[in-house]
Each structure stands twice: as structure tokens, then as C-alpha cells.
Design a protein around this motif. Structure first.
Motif, PDB file in Angstrom:
ATOM      1  N   THR A  62       0.475  -0.943   0.610  1.00  0.00           N
ATOM      2  CA  THR A  62      -0.290  -0.004  -0.186  1.00  0.00           C
ATOM      3  C   THR A  62       1.165   1.271   0.231  1.00  0.00           C
ATOM      4  N   GLU A  83      -2.621   6.318  -8.900  1.00  0.00           N
ATOM      5  CA  GLU A  83      -3.698   4.174  -8.275  1.00  0.00           C
ATOM      6  C   GLU A  83      -3.845   3.669  -9.573  1.00  0.00           C
ATOM      7  N   TYR A  87      -2.421  -0.086  -9.008  1.00  0.00           N
ATOM      8  CA  TYR A  87      -3.375  -1.187  -9.791  1.00  0.00           C
ATOM      9  C   TYR A  87      -2.741  -2.424 -10.248  1.00  0.00           C
ATOM     10  N   TYR A  91      -0.855  -2.600  -5.802  1.00  0.00           N
ATOM     11  CA  TYR A  91      -0.592  -2.056  -4.447  1.00  0.00           C
ATOM     12  C   TYR A  91      -1.380  -1.556  -4.853  1.00  0.00           C
ATOM     13  N   LYS A  92      -2.220  -0.654  -3.051  1.00  0.00           N
ATOM     14  CA  LYS A  92      -3.475   0.089  -3.037  1.00  0.00           C
ATOM     15  C   LYS A  92      -2.894   1.263  -2.195  1.00  0.00           C
TER      16      LYS A  92
ATOM     17  N   GLY B  64     -12.840   0.772   2.062  1.00  0.00           N
ATOM     18  CA  GLY B  64     -12.602   1.416   0.074  1.00  0.00           C
ATOM     19  C   GLY B  64     -13.850   1.785   0.130  1.00  0.00           C
ATOM     20  N   ILE B  94      -9.108   3.851   1.386  1.00  0.00           N
ATOM     21  CA  ILE B  94      -8.288   3.292   0.647  1.00  0.00           C
ATOM     22  C   ILE B  94      -9.484   3.329  -1.001  1.00  0.00           C
ATOM     23  N   CYS B  96     -10.835   3.518  -4.714  1.00  0.00           N
ATOM     24  CA  CYS B  96     -10.573   2.215  -6.000  1.00  0.00           C
ATOM     25  C   CYS B  96     -11.334   2.813  -7.636  1.00  0.00           C
ATOM     26  N   TYR B 108     -11.623  -5.082  -6.468  1.00  0.00           N
ATOM     27  CA  TYR B 108     -10.913  -4.388  -5.351  1.00  0.00           C
ATOM     28  C   TYR B 108     -12.239  -5.462  -4.741  1.00  0.00           C
ATOM     29  N   LEU B 111     -11.088  -7.214  -1.229  1.00  0.00           N
ATOM     30  CA  LEU B 111     -10.459  -6.375  -0.401  1.00  0.00           C
ATOM     31  C   LEU B 111     -10.838  -7.137   0.656  1.00  0.00           C
ATOM     32  N   THR B 116      -8.553  -6.846   3.517  1.00  0.00           N
ATOM     33  CA  THR B 116      -7.415  -5.288   3.500  1.00  0.00           C
ATOM     34  C   THR B 116      -8.642  -4.415   3.711  1.00  0.00           C
TER      35      THR B 116
END
Lengths: 336, 336
Positions: A62, A83, A87, A91-92, B64, B94, B96, B108, B111, B116
DNA sequence: GTCCTAAATGAAATCGATATCATTTTTAGT
DNA sequence: ACTAAAAATGATATCGATTTCATTTAGGAC
């Protein structure tokens, strides 16, 4: 949910270690057991627990991004680049909107200390170079966008501020302007400093005297640009053009002009910086300098992740992307 | 960096358990040891390791957010609301960005499965209600913005689409329009469905016949609005006004009109939805329906975090915020 | 000072996956 | 068939915090 690796192991009739191997290296496992394990994983809908993985591997996959205001398209486009690049590398991205407050940014930087993120990207003028260097020296990985830092490892990506600002002001001079105002951002930010430098260089090269009364500052915000313009109007010093350090402030110039009945570009030519999407829609369309926002985001995210994985093939840590002036109607009016 | 709780404990002359207590409950520790521990923490610049904490506590303090495109201000403003509300409660966000791809969104959503994130907010029309219900039934916490889901626990926040759409179209009718086109978004999204319903209701109430030839769709995107407008122009069916399901598509209408020499509002009145920032700057300023984007973000983030902490004082899980029509020049032209 | 209770503290198990190291199984060579 | 090397697998320690449970210390009453 709530299945652990041992549950999968039991079901597949193997040990937890083997399951882990299948899910990771997978090289040292026989094809037969591999299939058994994958079947069990599938049937149980097993997902490795992120926190356990992170604790053991000491990496969170992350990265954090600190921006002053996500609504401003300059920042959201950079974020999009970050982002997408992240991606692609699994990775976030944790988003940190500081509302233009240094205090919040410092708090967010703390995410590095407690290992919530593996690295951090700063797209803000507030945190000082020294603080960033401190973090870097403590062993944390971080990078900046929009400025450069005098350091061997800290990554940076910016544009050629001096050159394009000079080009923008030169363009105004070529249109016949001799009294050109400059509305800067935060006075101690590199973006502002270099853009002002380009402005001064263009004046000097064309033997136009610099007038301190034509300089003001608007903190990179629409409201700041608006107020700066009103202040400029109040002063004795006449001017026929204005170069603003970003588009947001140019929008403020537009608003002030509308209120005061000043016509753009007939009475006042305007050039901004960023090429925010909105600048192509407003009337008159705003001349501005393209900033490769998405690309800068991608660039820095990629390099940062490379650095996190010790993949720094190139020794380079500073990137400068060329940007170019886009002339639209707001400055396209020849003065005599 | 790299100090562990045992290091702090050693320095303070106590056990790790005591340090943990000081940093958490802090109720069962004597004032004297508490000070000793805090001093050691301070001196060593100790920060509890996030992953270890997460593993033990089984919570990540992270949520997220899935959006189709962070650059679109509708989404970035929602994100800002979510981020601010989360920050106030010490949660991280986070981000997305799915690039309008269902596949990415599904990835996503994973997660949630690997823990996560503690919860997830969907601001997208792509993931189906059924999938969301599935996740909810598996025990995951999630919420949606812009739609509602027929479920007892899944949180949702939206606006009164039917009513404001009806009001928007009624406004056009009051301006003298009788042939009003509708450009919708994704045909199977609730946003689109309800806005179309309001459109139909306004027609019906005013005894204006519905004409299928005046309906088209633009996927909520500028390019889609542009193409839909061109298609409408091609058809036999004349129209003097158009209601678009969001502002992005209205921008597409503007572009198509510019190319074809159609004047707004004289030849064509336009009303959009969202009140994106850009709509106040374009010419003519666009009539639109305010959407409380930031507020919806705040609302859902707060409720989601409450739910994660079993603080659901109210049983309510569906929130509808009233939104109102903003009349600007794009439709402010009385037709005779 | 003794005894009892309450407060304070520590030892150790735990969260769930990974990686090391030891052991077993397989393969290959003679 | 026997042995050595290689491959596959398992047992266990580990990552770093929290929490339970046991133990020690302190406080109060007599």
C-alpha cells in the motif's frame, strides 16, 4: 469467510506450509498436491488474511498519497495516475486529503511510522523539504510531485516551470503587452518560485522593467485569485495582462473581471497553468500550460514501487517532464 | 524506527503488557508507571506496528471506496466527504478507481474477503444488487451511494430522483416546451431508472404524449451525451429541450450543439443533474439539479463506521437526501 | 502486624500466514 | 538393487501487538 490456511491444509490433507507454497512460490510443490490444494482453496473460498501476511512479510503493498484537496482536478488527475500504476503492480492507494492543513498532513505522514503504508507520495507545498528529508533519513520511502528535493534518494517528478512560465509571459509580450501582472501561489513553494523566475526572465529578456506592484499571490485557490485581482485593481499600477501560477486562480481572475466589467481578452489577457478540464469550457477559453498530471502520477508511483522493491535499475531519482503552452482566446488578442 | 513494544517495555522497566495497557485502556495502570512508559515511548519515538495491531484486533480501521472515475467531480466530491468523515473517526480510505470496468470492481471487492478493509462503499452502477447482497450475507459490511438496495442491513444514501426529475421536466414544460428529449445513463441503473420515471411522470401529468424517439442514452459520460445528441438530431422527431441524467452528458450536448450550430437555450433548452462545479462556468450556465455529493459521502461513511462498531442506534439503513433544481440560463428562455 | 480485598503487573497464549530447517519421499545413476 | 542427490513435505519459530489469567503489590480495616 473465516477460513484459515490450516483449514485449507486439513481439507487438502497437507500441511499449512504446503498451502502457503502453492499460493506463493509454487515452484517446490508437486503438480498433484498443487491441484489438491487449489481445489480446496476454491471450494472453501479461501482468502489469505491480509494483516497476517503483512505482519510476516513486513510489507503492506500500500502507498499513501497526500493532497491538499482531492476535488481540485489537478490533484485528482494525479491521483488517478498513481492509482492506475499502483493497481497494475498490485499495490493499493490510501488517499489523504489534508484540506490544505499542514497539521493534517503531518498526521498522515505518521502512516509511514506505523507501517500502514510502504511509501508515501506528497503532492503538496505545505510539508517542508526538511521534514521530508527527515523521514527519508529515518529509512522511509517517499516521493514528491510538483517539486524537487535536494537529496539523493527522494523521488520527485515535476515540470519545467521556469521555461514554460517564460514562454507564457513571452507569448503575452508578443501579443503586445508591456504591463503584465503575476499572481503566484504559496510564496515559499518551488512551483511558485520557479514560475515567478520564468516571469522575471521573460521581462528581463525583453527589457521590460519589473514592477513590484504587479505581483500578488492567491495561494493556488480560486478565492485567492479573485482577491488578488481585486487588490491589483486597487493599486495605481496599470496592467493589461496577467499570468497566474495555476488555473484555479485564473478562474478567480475571471470572476473579479466579471464583477468589475473588465473584458477578457480585450481589456485583460489571462494565462494560467495546469490545463484543468474546466479551462476549455469557460468563456473565453483560458490559455494555459498543459501539465501532464496523470503522467506525473504514473511516473512517481512506478518509481516509488520500484524503489520499494529494490528495482532501481536507473540511478535517477529526479524526473522533469516538459510541458507546453496552449493558447486559447483569453490571450489571443493582438494589442497595439 | 523499528522499535517494538518490548524495547519500550525494557527501557521503561515494565512488561510489554503494561506498555500496551498504557497505549490503550490505560485505566488499570498506576499513574507513576504510566508516566514512565509514556516517557520511554516519547524518547524512542515508538509507533505500534499497524499489521500486528490489525492481526490481533481483527480490524484495519480502513474502508474502501469504489468509483468508476475519480476525475469526475461527482465522484471526487463524494470521496472527499467519505475521507473527511473517516478521518474524524481515525479511519483510513483506500481508493479504488475502476475505470468504468466491472472486472476491476470485482477485483477490488476482494479487499473485503482478505480483510484489507473493514467495509466498502460502492459508488458505481456496475456491480449488481445481487453481488452486493451476496457479500453482505457472507458477513461483510458495505454500503452504496446513488442507489438503494432491497435489504435490511446494506446501507444506502441517494437523492429523490423521481421527484427532482419530475420537477426539472415540469420546469421545461412551464417554459413552453412540449417536445422534450431524455438522455439517460446506464439503462439498468437505479439512477437512470428513477430519473426516467420522473420524466415520464411530468409528461403524463401535463398530458404530453411520450415519444420513444426522444429517448436515448449516454452512459453518464460526456462522450456518450455527445453521441446521443447526434443520434437524436438524426431522427425525425423534433425536440426543443433535453433533460440529461447527469451534467457530464449535458456537456456532451453542448459540444454537439456547438458543432451543429444549435443555440442554447434559443434552439434547445438543456437541464442536467449533479451541479458539477463546471456547470456554473460554462456558457450558457447549465440548469441542473444540485446533488449533495459531499454530504452523501459523509452520511454513508459515518453510518458504515457506526455499523462496523455496532453503534447502530437507529435501525435505519436507507437515507434519501432531498435535492433541488437550480435554474440557470441554459433553460431560462420562455418559448411561445 | 495480620488479613482480606482491590489494584497493578507480568507470563504466556493468540491472531494467521510465511520461512527456515529437518525429514521424508522420489528420482537417477551405477 | 543400492546409494546419493534432488525434490517434496512437515514441524515449528517468527512477525509485533493484545489479552487472558495468574501472581504480586498496595491499601484498608481491625
Amino acid at each position: 469467510m473465516d477460513n484459515k490456511i490450516v483449514d485449507v491444509a486439513k481439507r487438502a490433507g497437507v500441511s499449512a506450509a504446503t498451502v502457503s507454497r502453492v499460493l506463493n512460490d509454487s515452484s517446490l510443490v508437486s503438480e498433484k498436491t498443487k491441484q489438491k490444494v487449489l481445489k480446496a482453496v476454491e471450494e472453501m473460498d479461501y482468502h489469505p488474511h491480509a494483516a497476517a501476511k503483512q505482519l510476516r512479510s513486513q510489507r503492506t503493498m500500500t502507498i499513501g498519497v497526500i493532497v491538499p484537496d482531492i476535488i481540485v482536478s489537478y490533484f485528482s488527475e494525479i491521483i488517478k495516475g498513481i492509482e492506475n500504476a499502483a493497481y497494475a503492480r498490485k499495490y493499493k492507494v490510501i488517499i489523504c486529503d489534508s484540506d490544505n492543513e499542514l497539521e493534517k498532513e503531518m498526521e498522515y505522514l505518521g502512516l509511514l511510522s506505523n507501517r500502514t503504508v510502504d511509501g508515501m507520495i506528497l503532492v503538496t507545498p505545505f510539508v517542508s523539504d526538511d521534514i521530508i528529508k527527515d523521514y527519508s533519513q529515518k529509512g522511509y520511502t517517499l516521493g514528491v510531485i510538483g517539486r524537487a528535493i535536494d537529496d539523493e534518494v527522494i523521488l520527485s517528478c515535476k515540470t519545467n516551470n521556469v521555461q514554460f512560465s517564460e514562454a507564457a509571459v513571452r507569448h503575452l509580450i508578443e501579443q503586445g503587452h508591456k504591463q503584465i501582472a503575476y499572481i503566484g501561489g504559496f510564496s515559499d513553494s518551488m512551483e511558485n518560485y520557479e514560475r515567478m523566475e520564468g516571469y522575471l526572465k521573460a521581462l528581463k529578456d525583453n527589457r521590460i522593467p519589473f514592477k513590484p506592484g504587479l505581483i500578488d499571490s492567491g495561494h493556488f485557490m480560486e478565492s485567492g485569485g479573485y482577491e488578488a485581482t481585486l487588490r491589483l485593481f486597487e493599486r495605481q499600477e496599470p496592467f493589461t495582462a496577467v499570468f497566474t501560477a495555476n488555473d484555479e486562480m485564473a478562474l478567480g481572475v475571471y470572476r473579479a473581471c466579471r464583477e468589475r466589467g473588465v473584458r477578457i481578452p480585450e481589456d485583460l489577457a489571462v494565462v494560467g497553468v495546469d490545463n484543468n478540464r474546466i479551462t476549455g469550457y469557460i468563456v473565453p477559453p483560458l490559455s494555459t500550460v498543459e501539465q501532464p498530471k496523470y503522467e506525473m502520477g504514473v511516473c512517481l508511483a512506478e518509481k516509488l514501487i520500484d524503489q520499494l522493491n529494490d528495482l532501481n535499475a536507473s540511478e535517477q531519482n529526479k524526473y522533469v517532464i516538459e510541458s507546453r503552452l496552449i493558447v486559447r482566446d483569453s490571450s489571443n488578442y493582438l494589442r497595439n
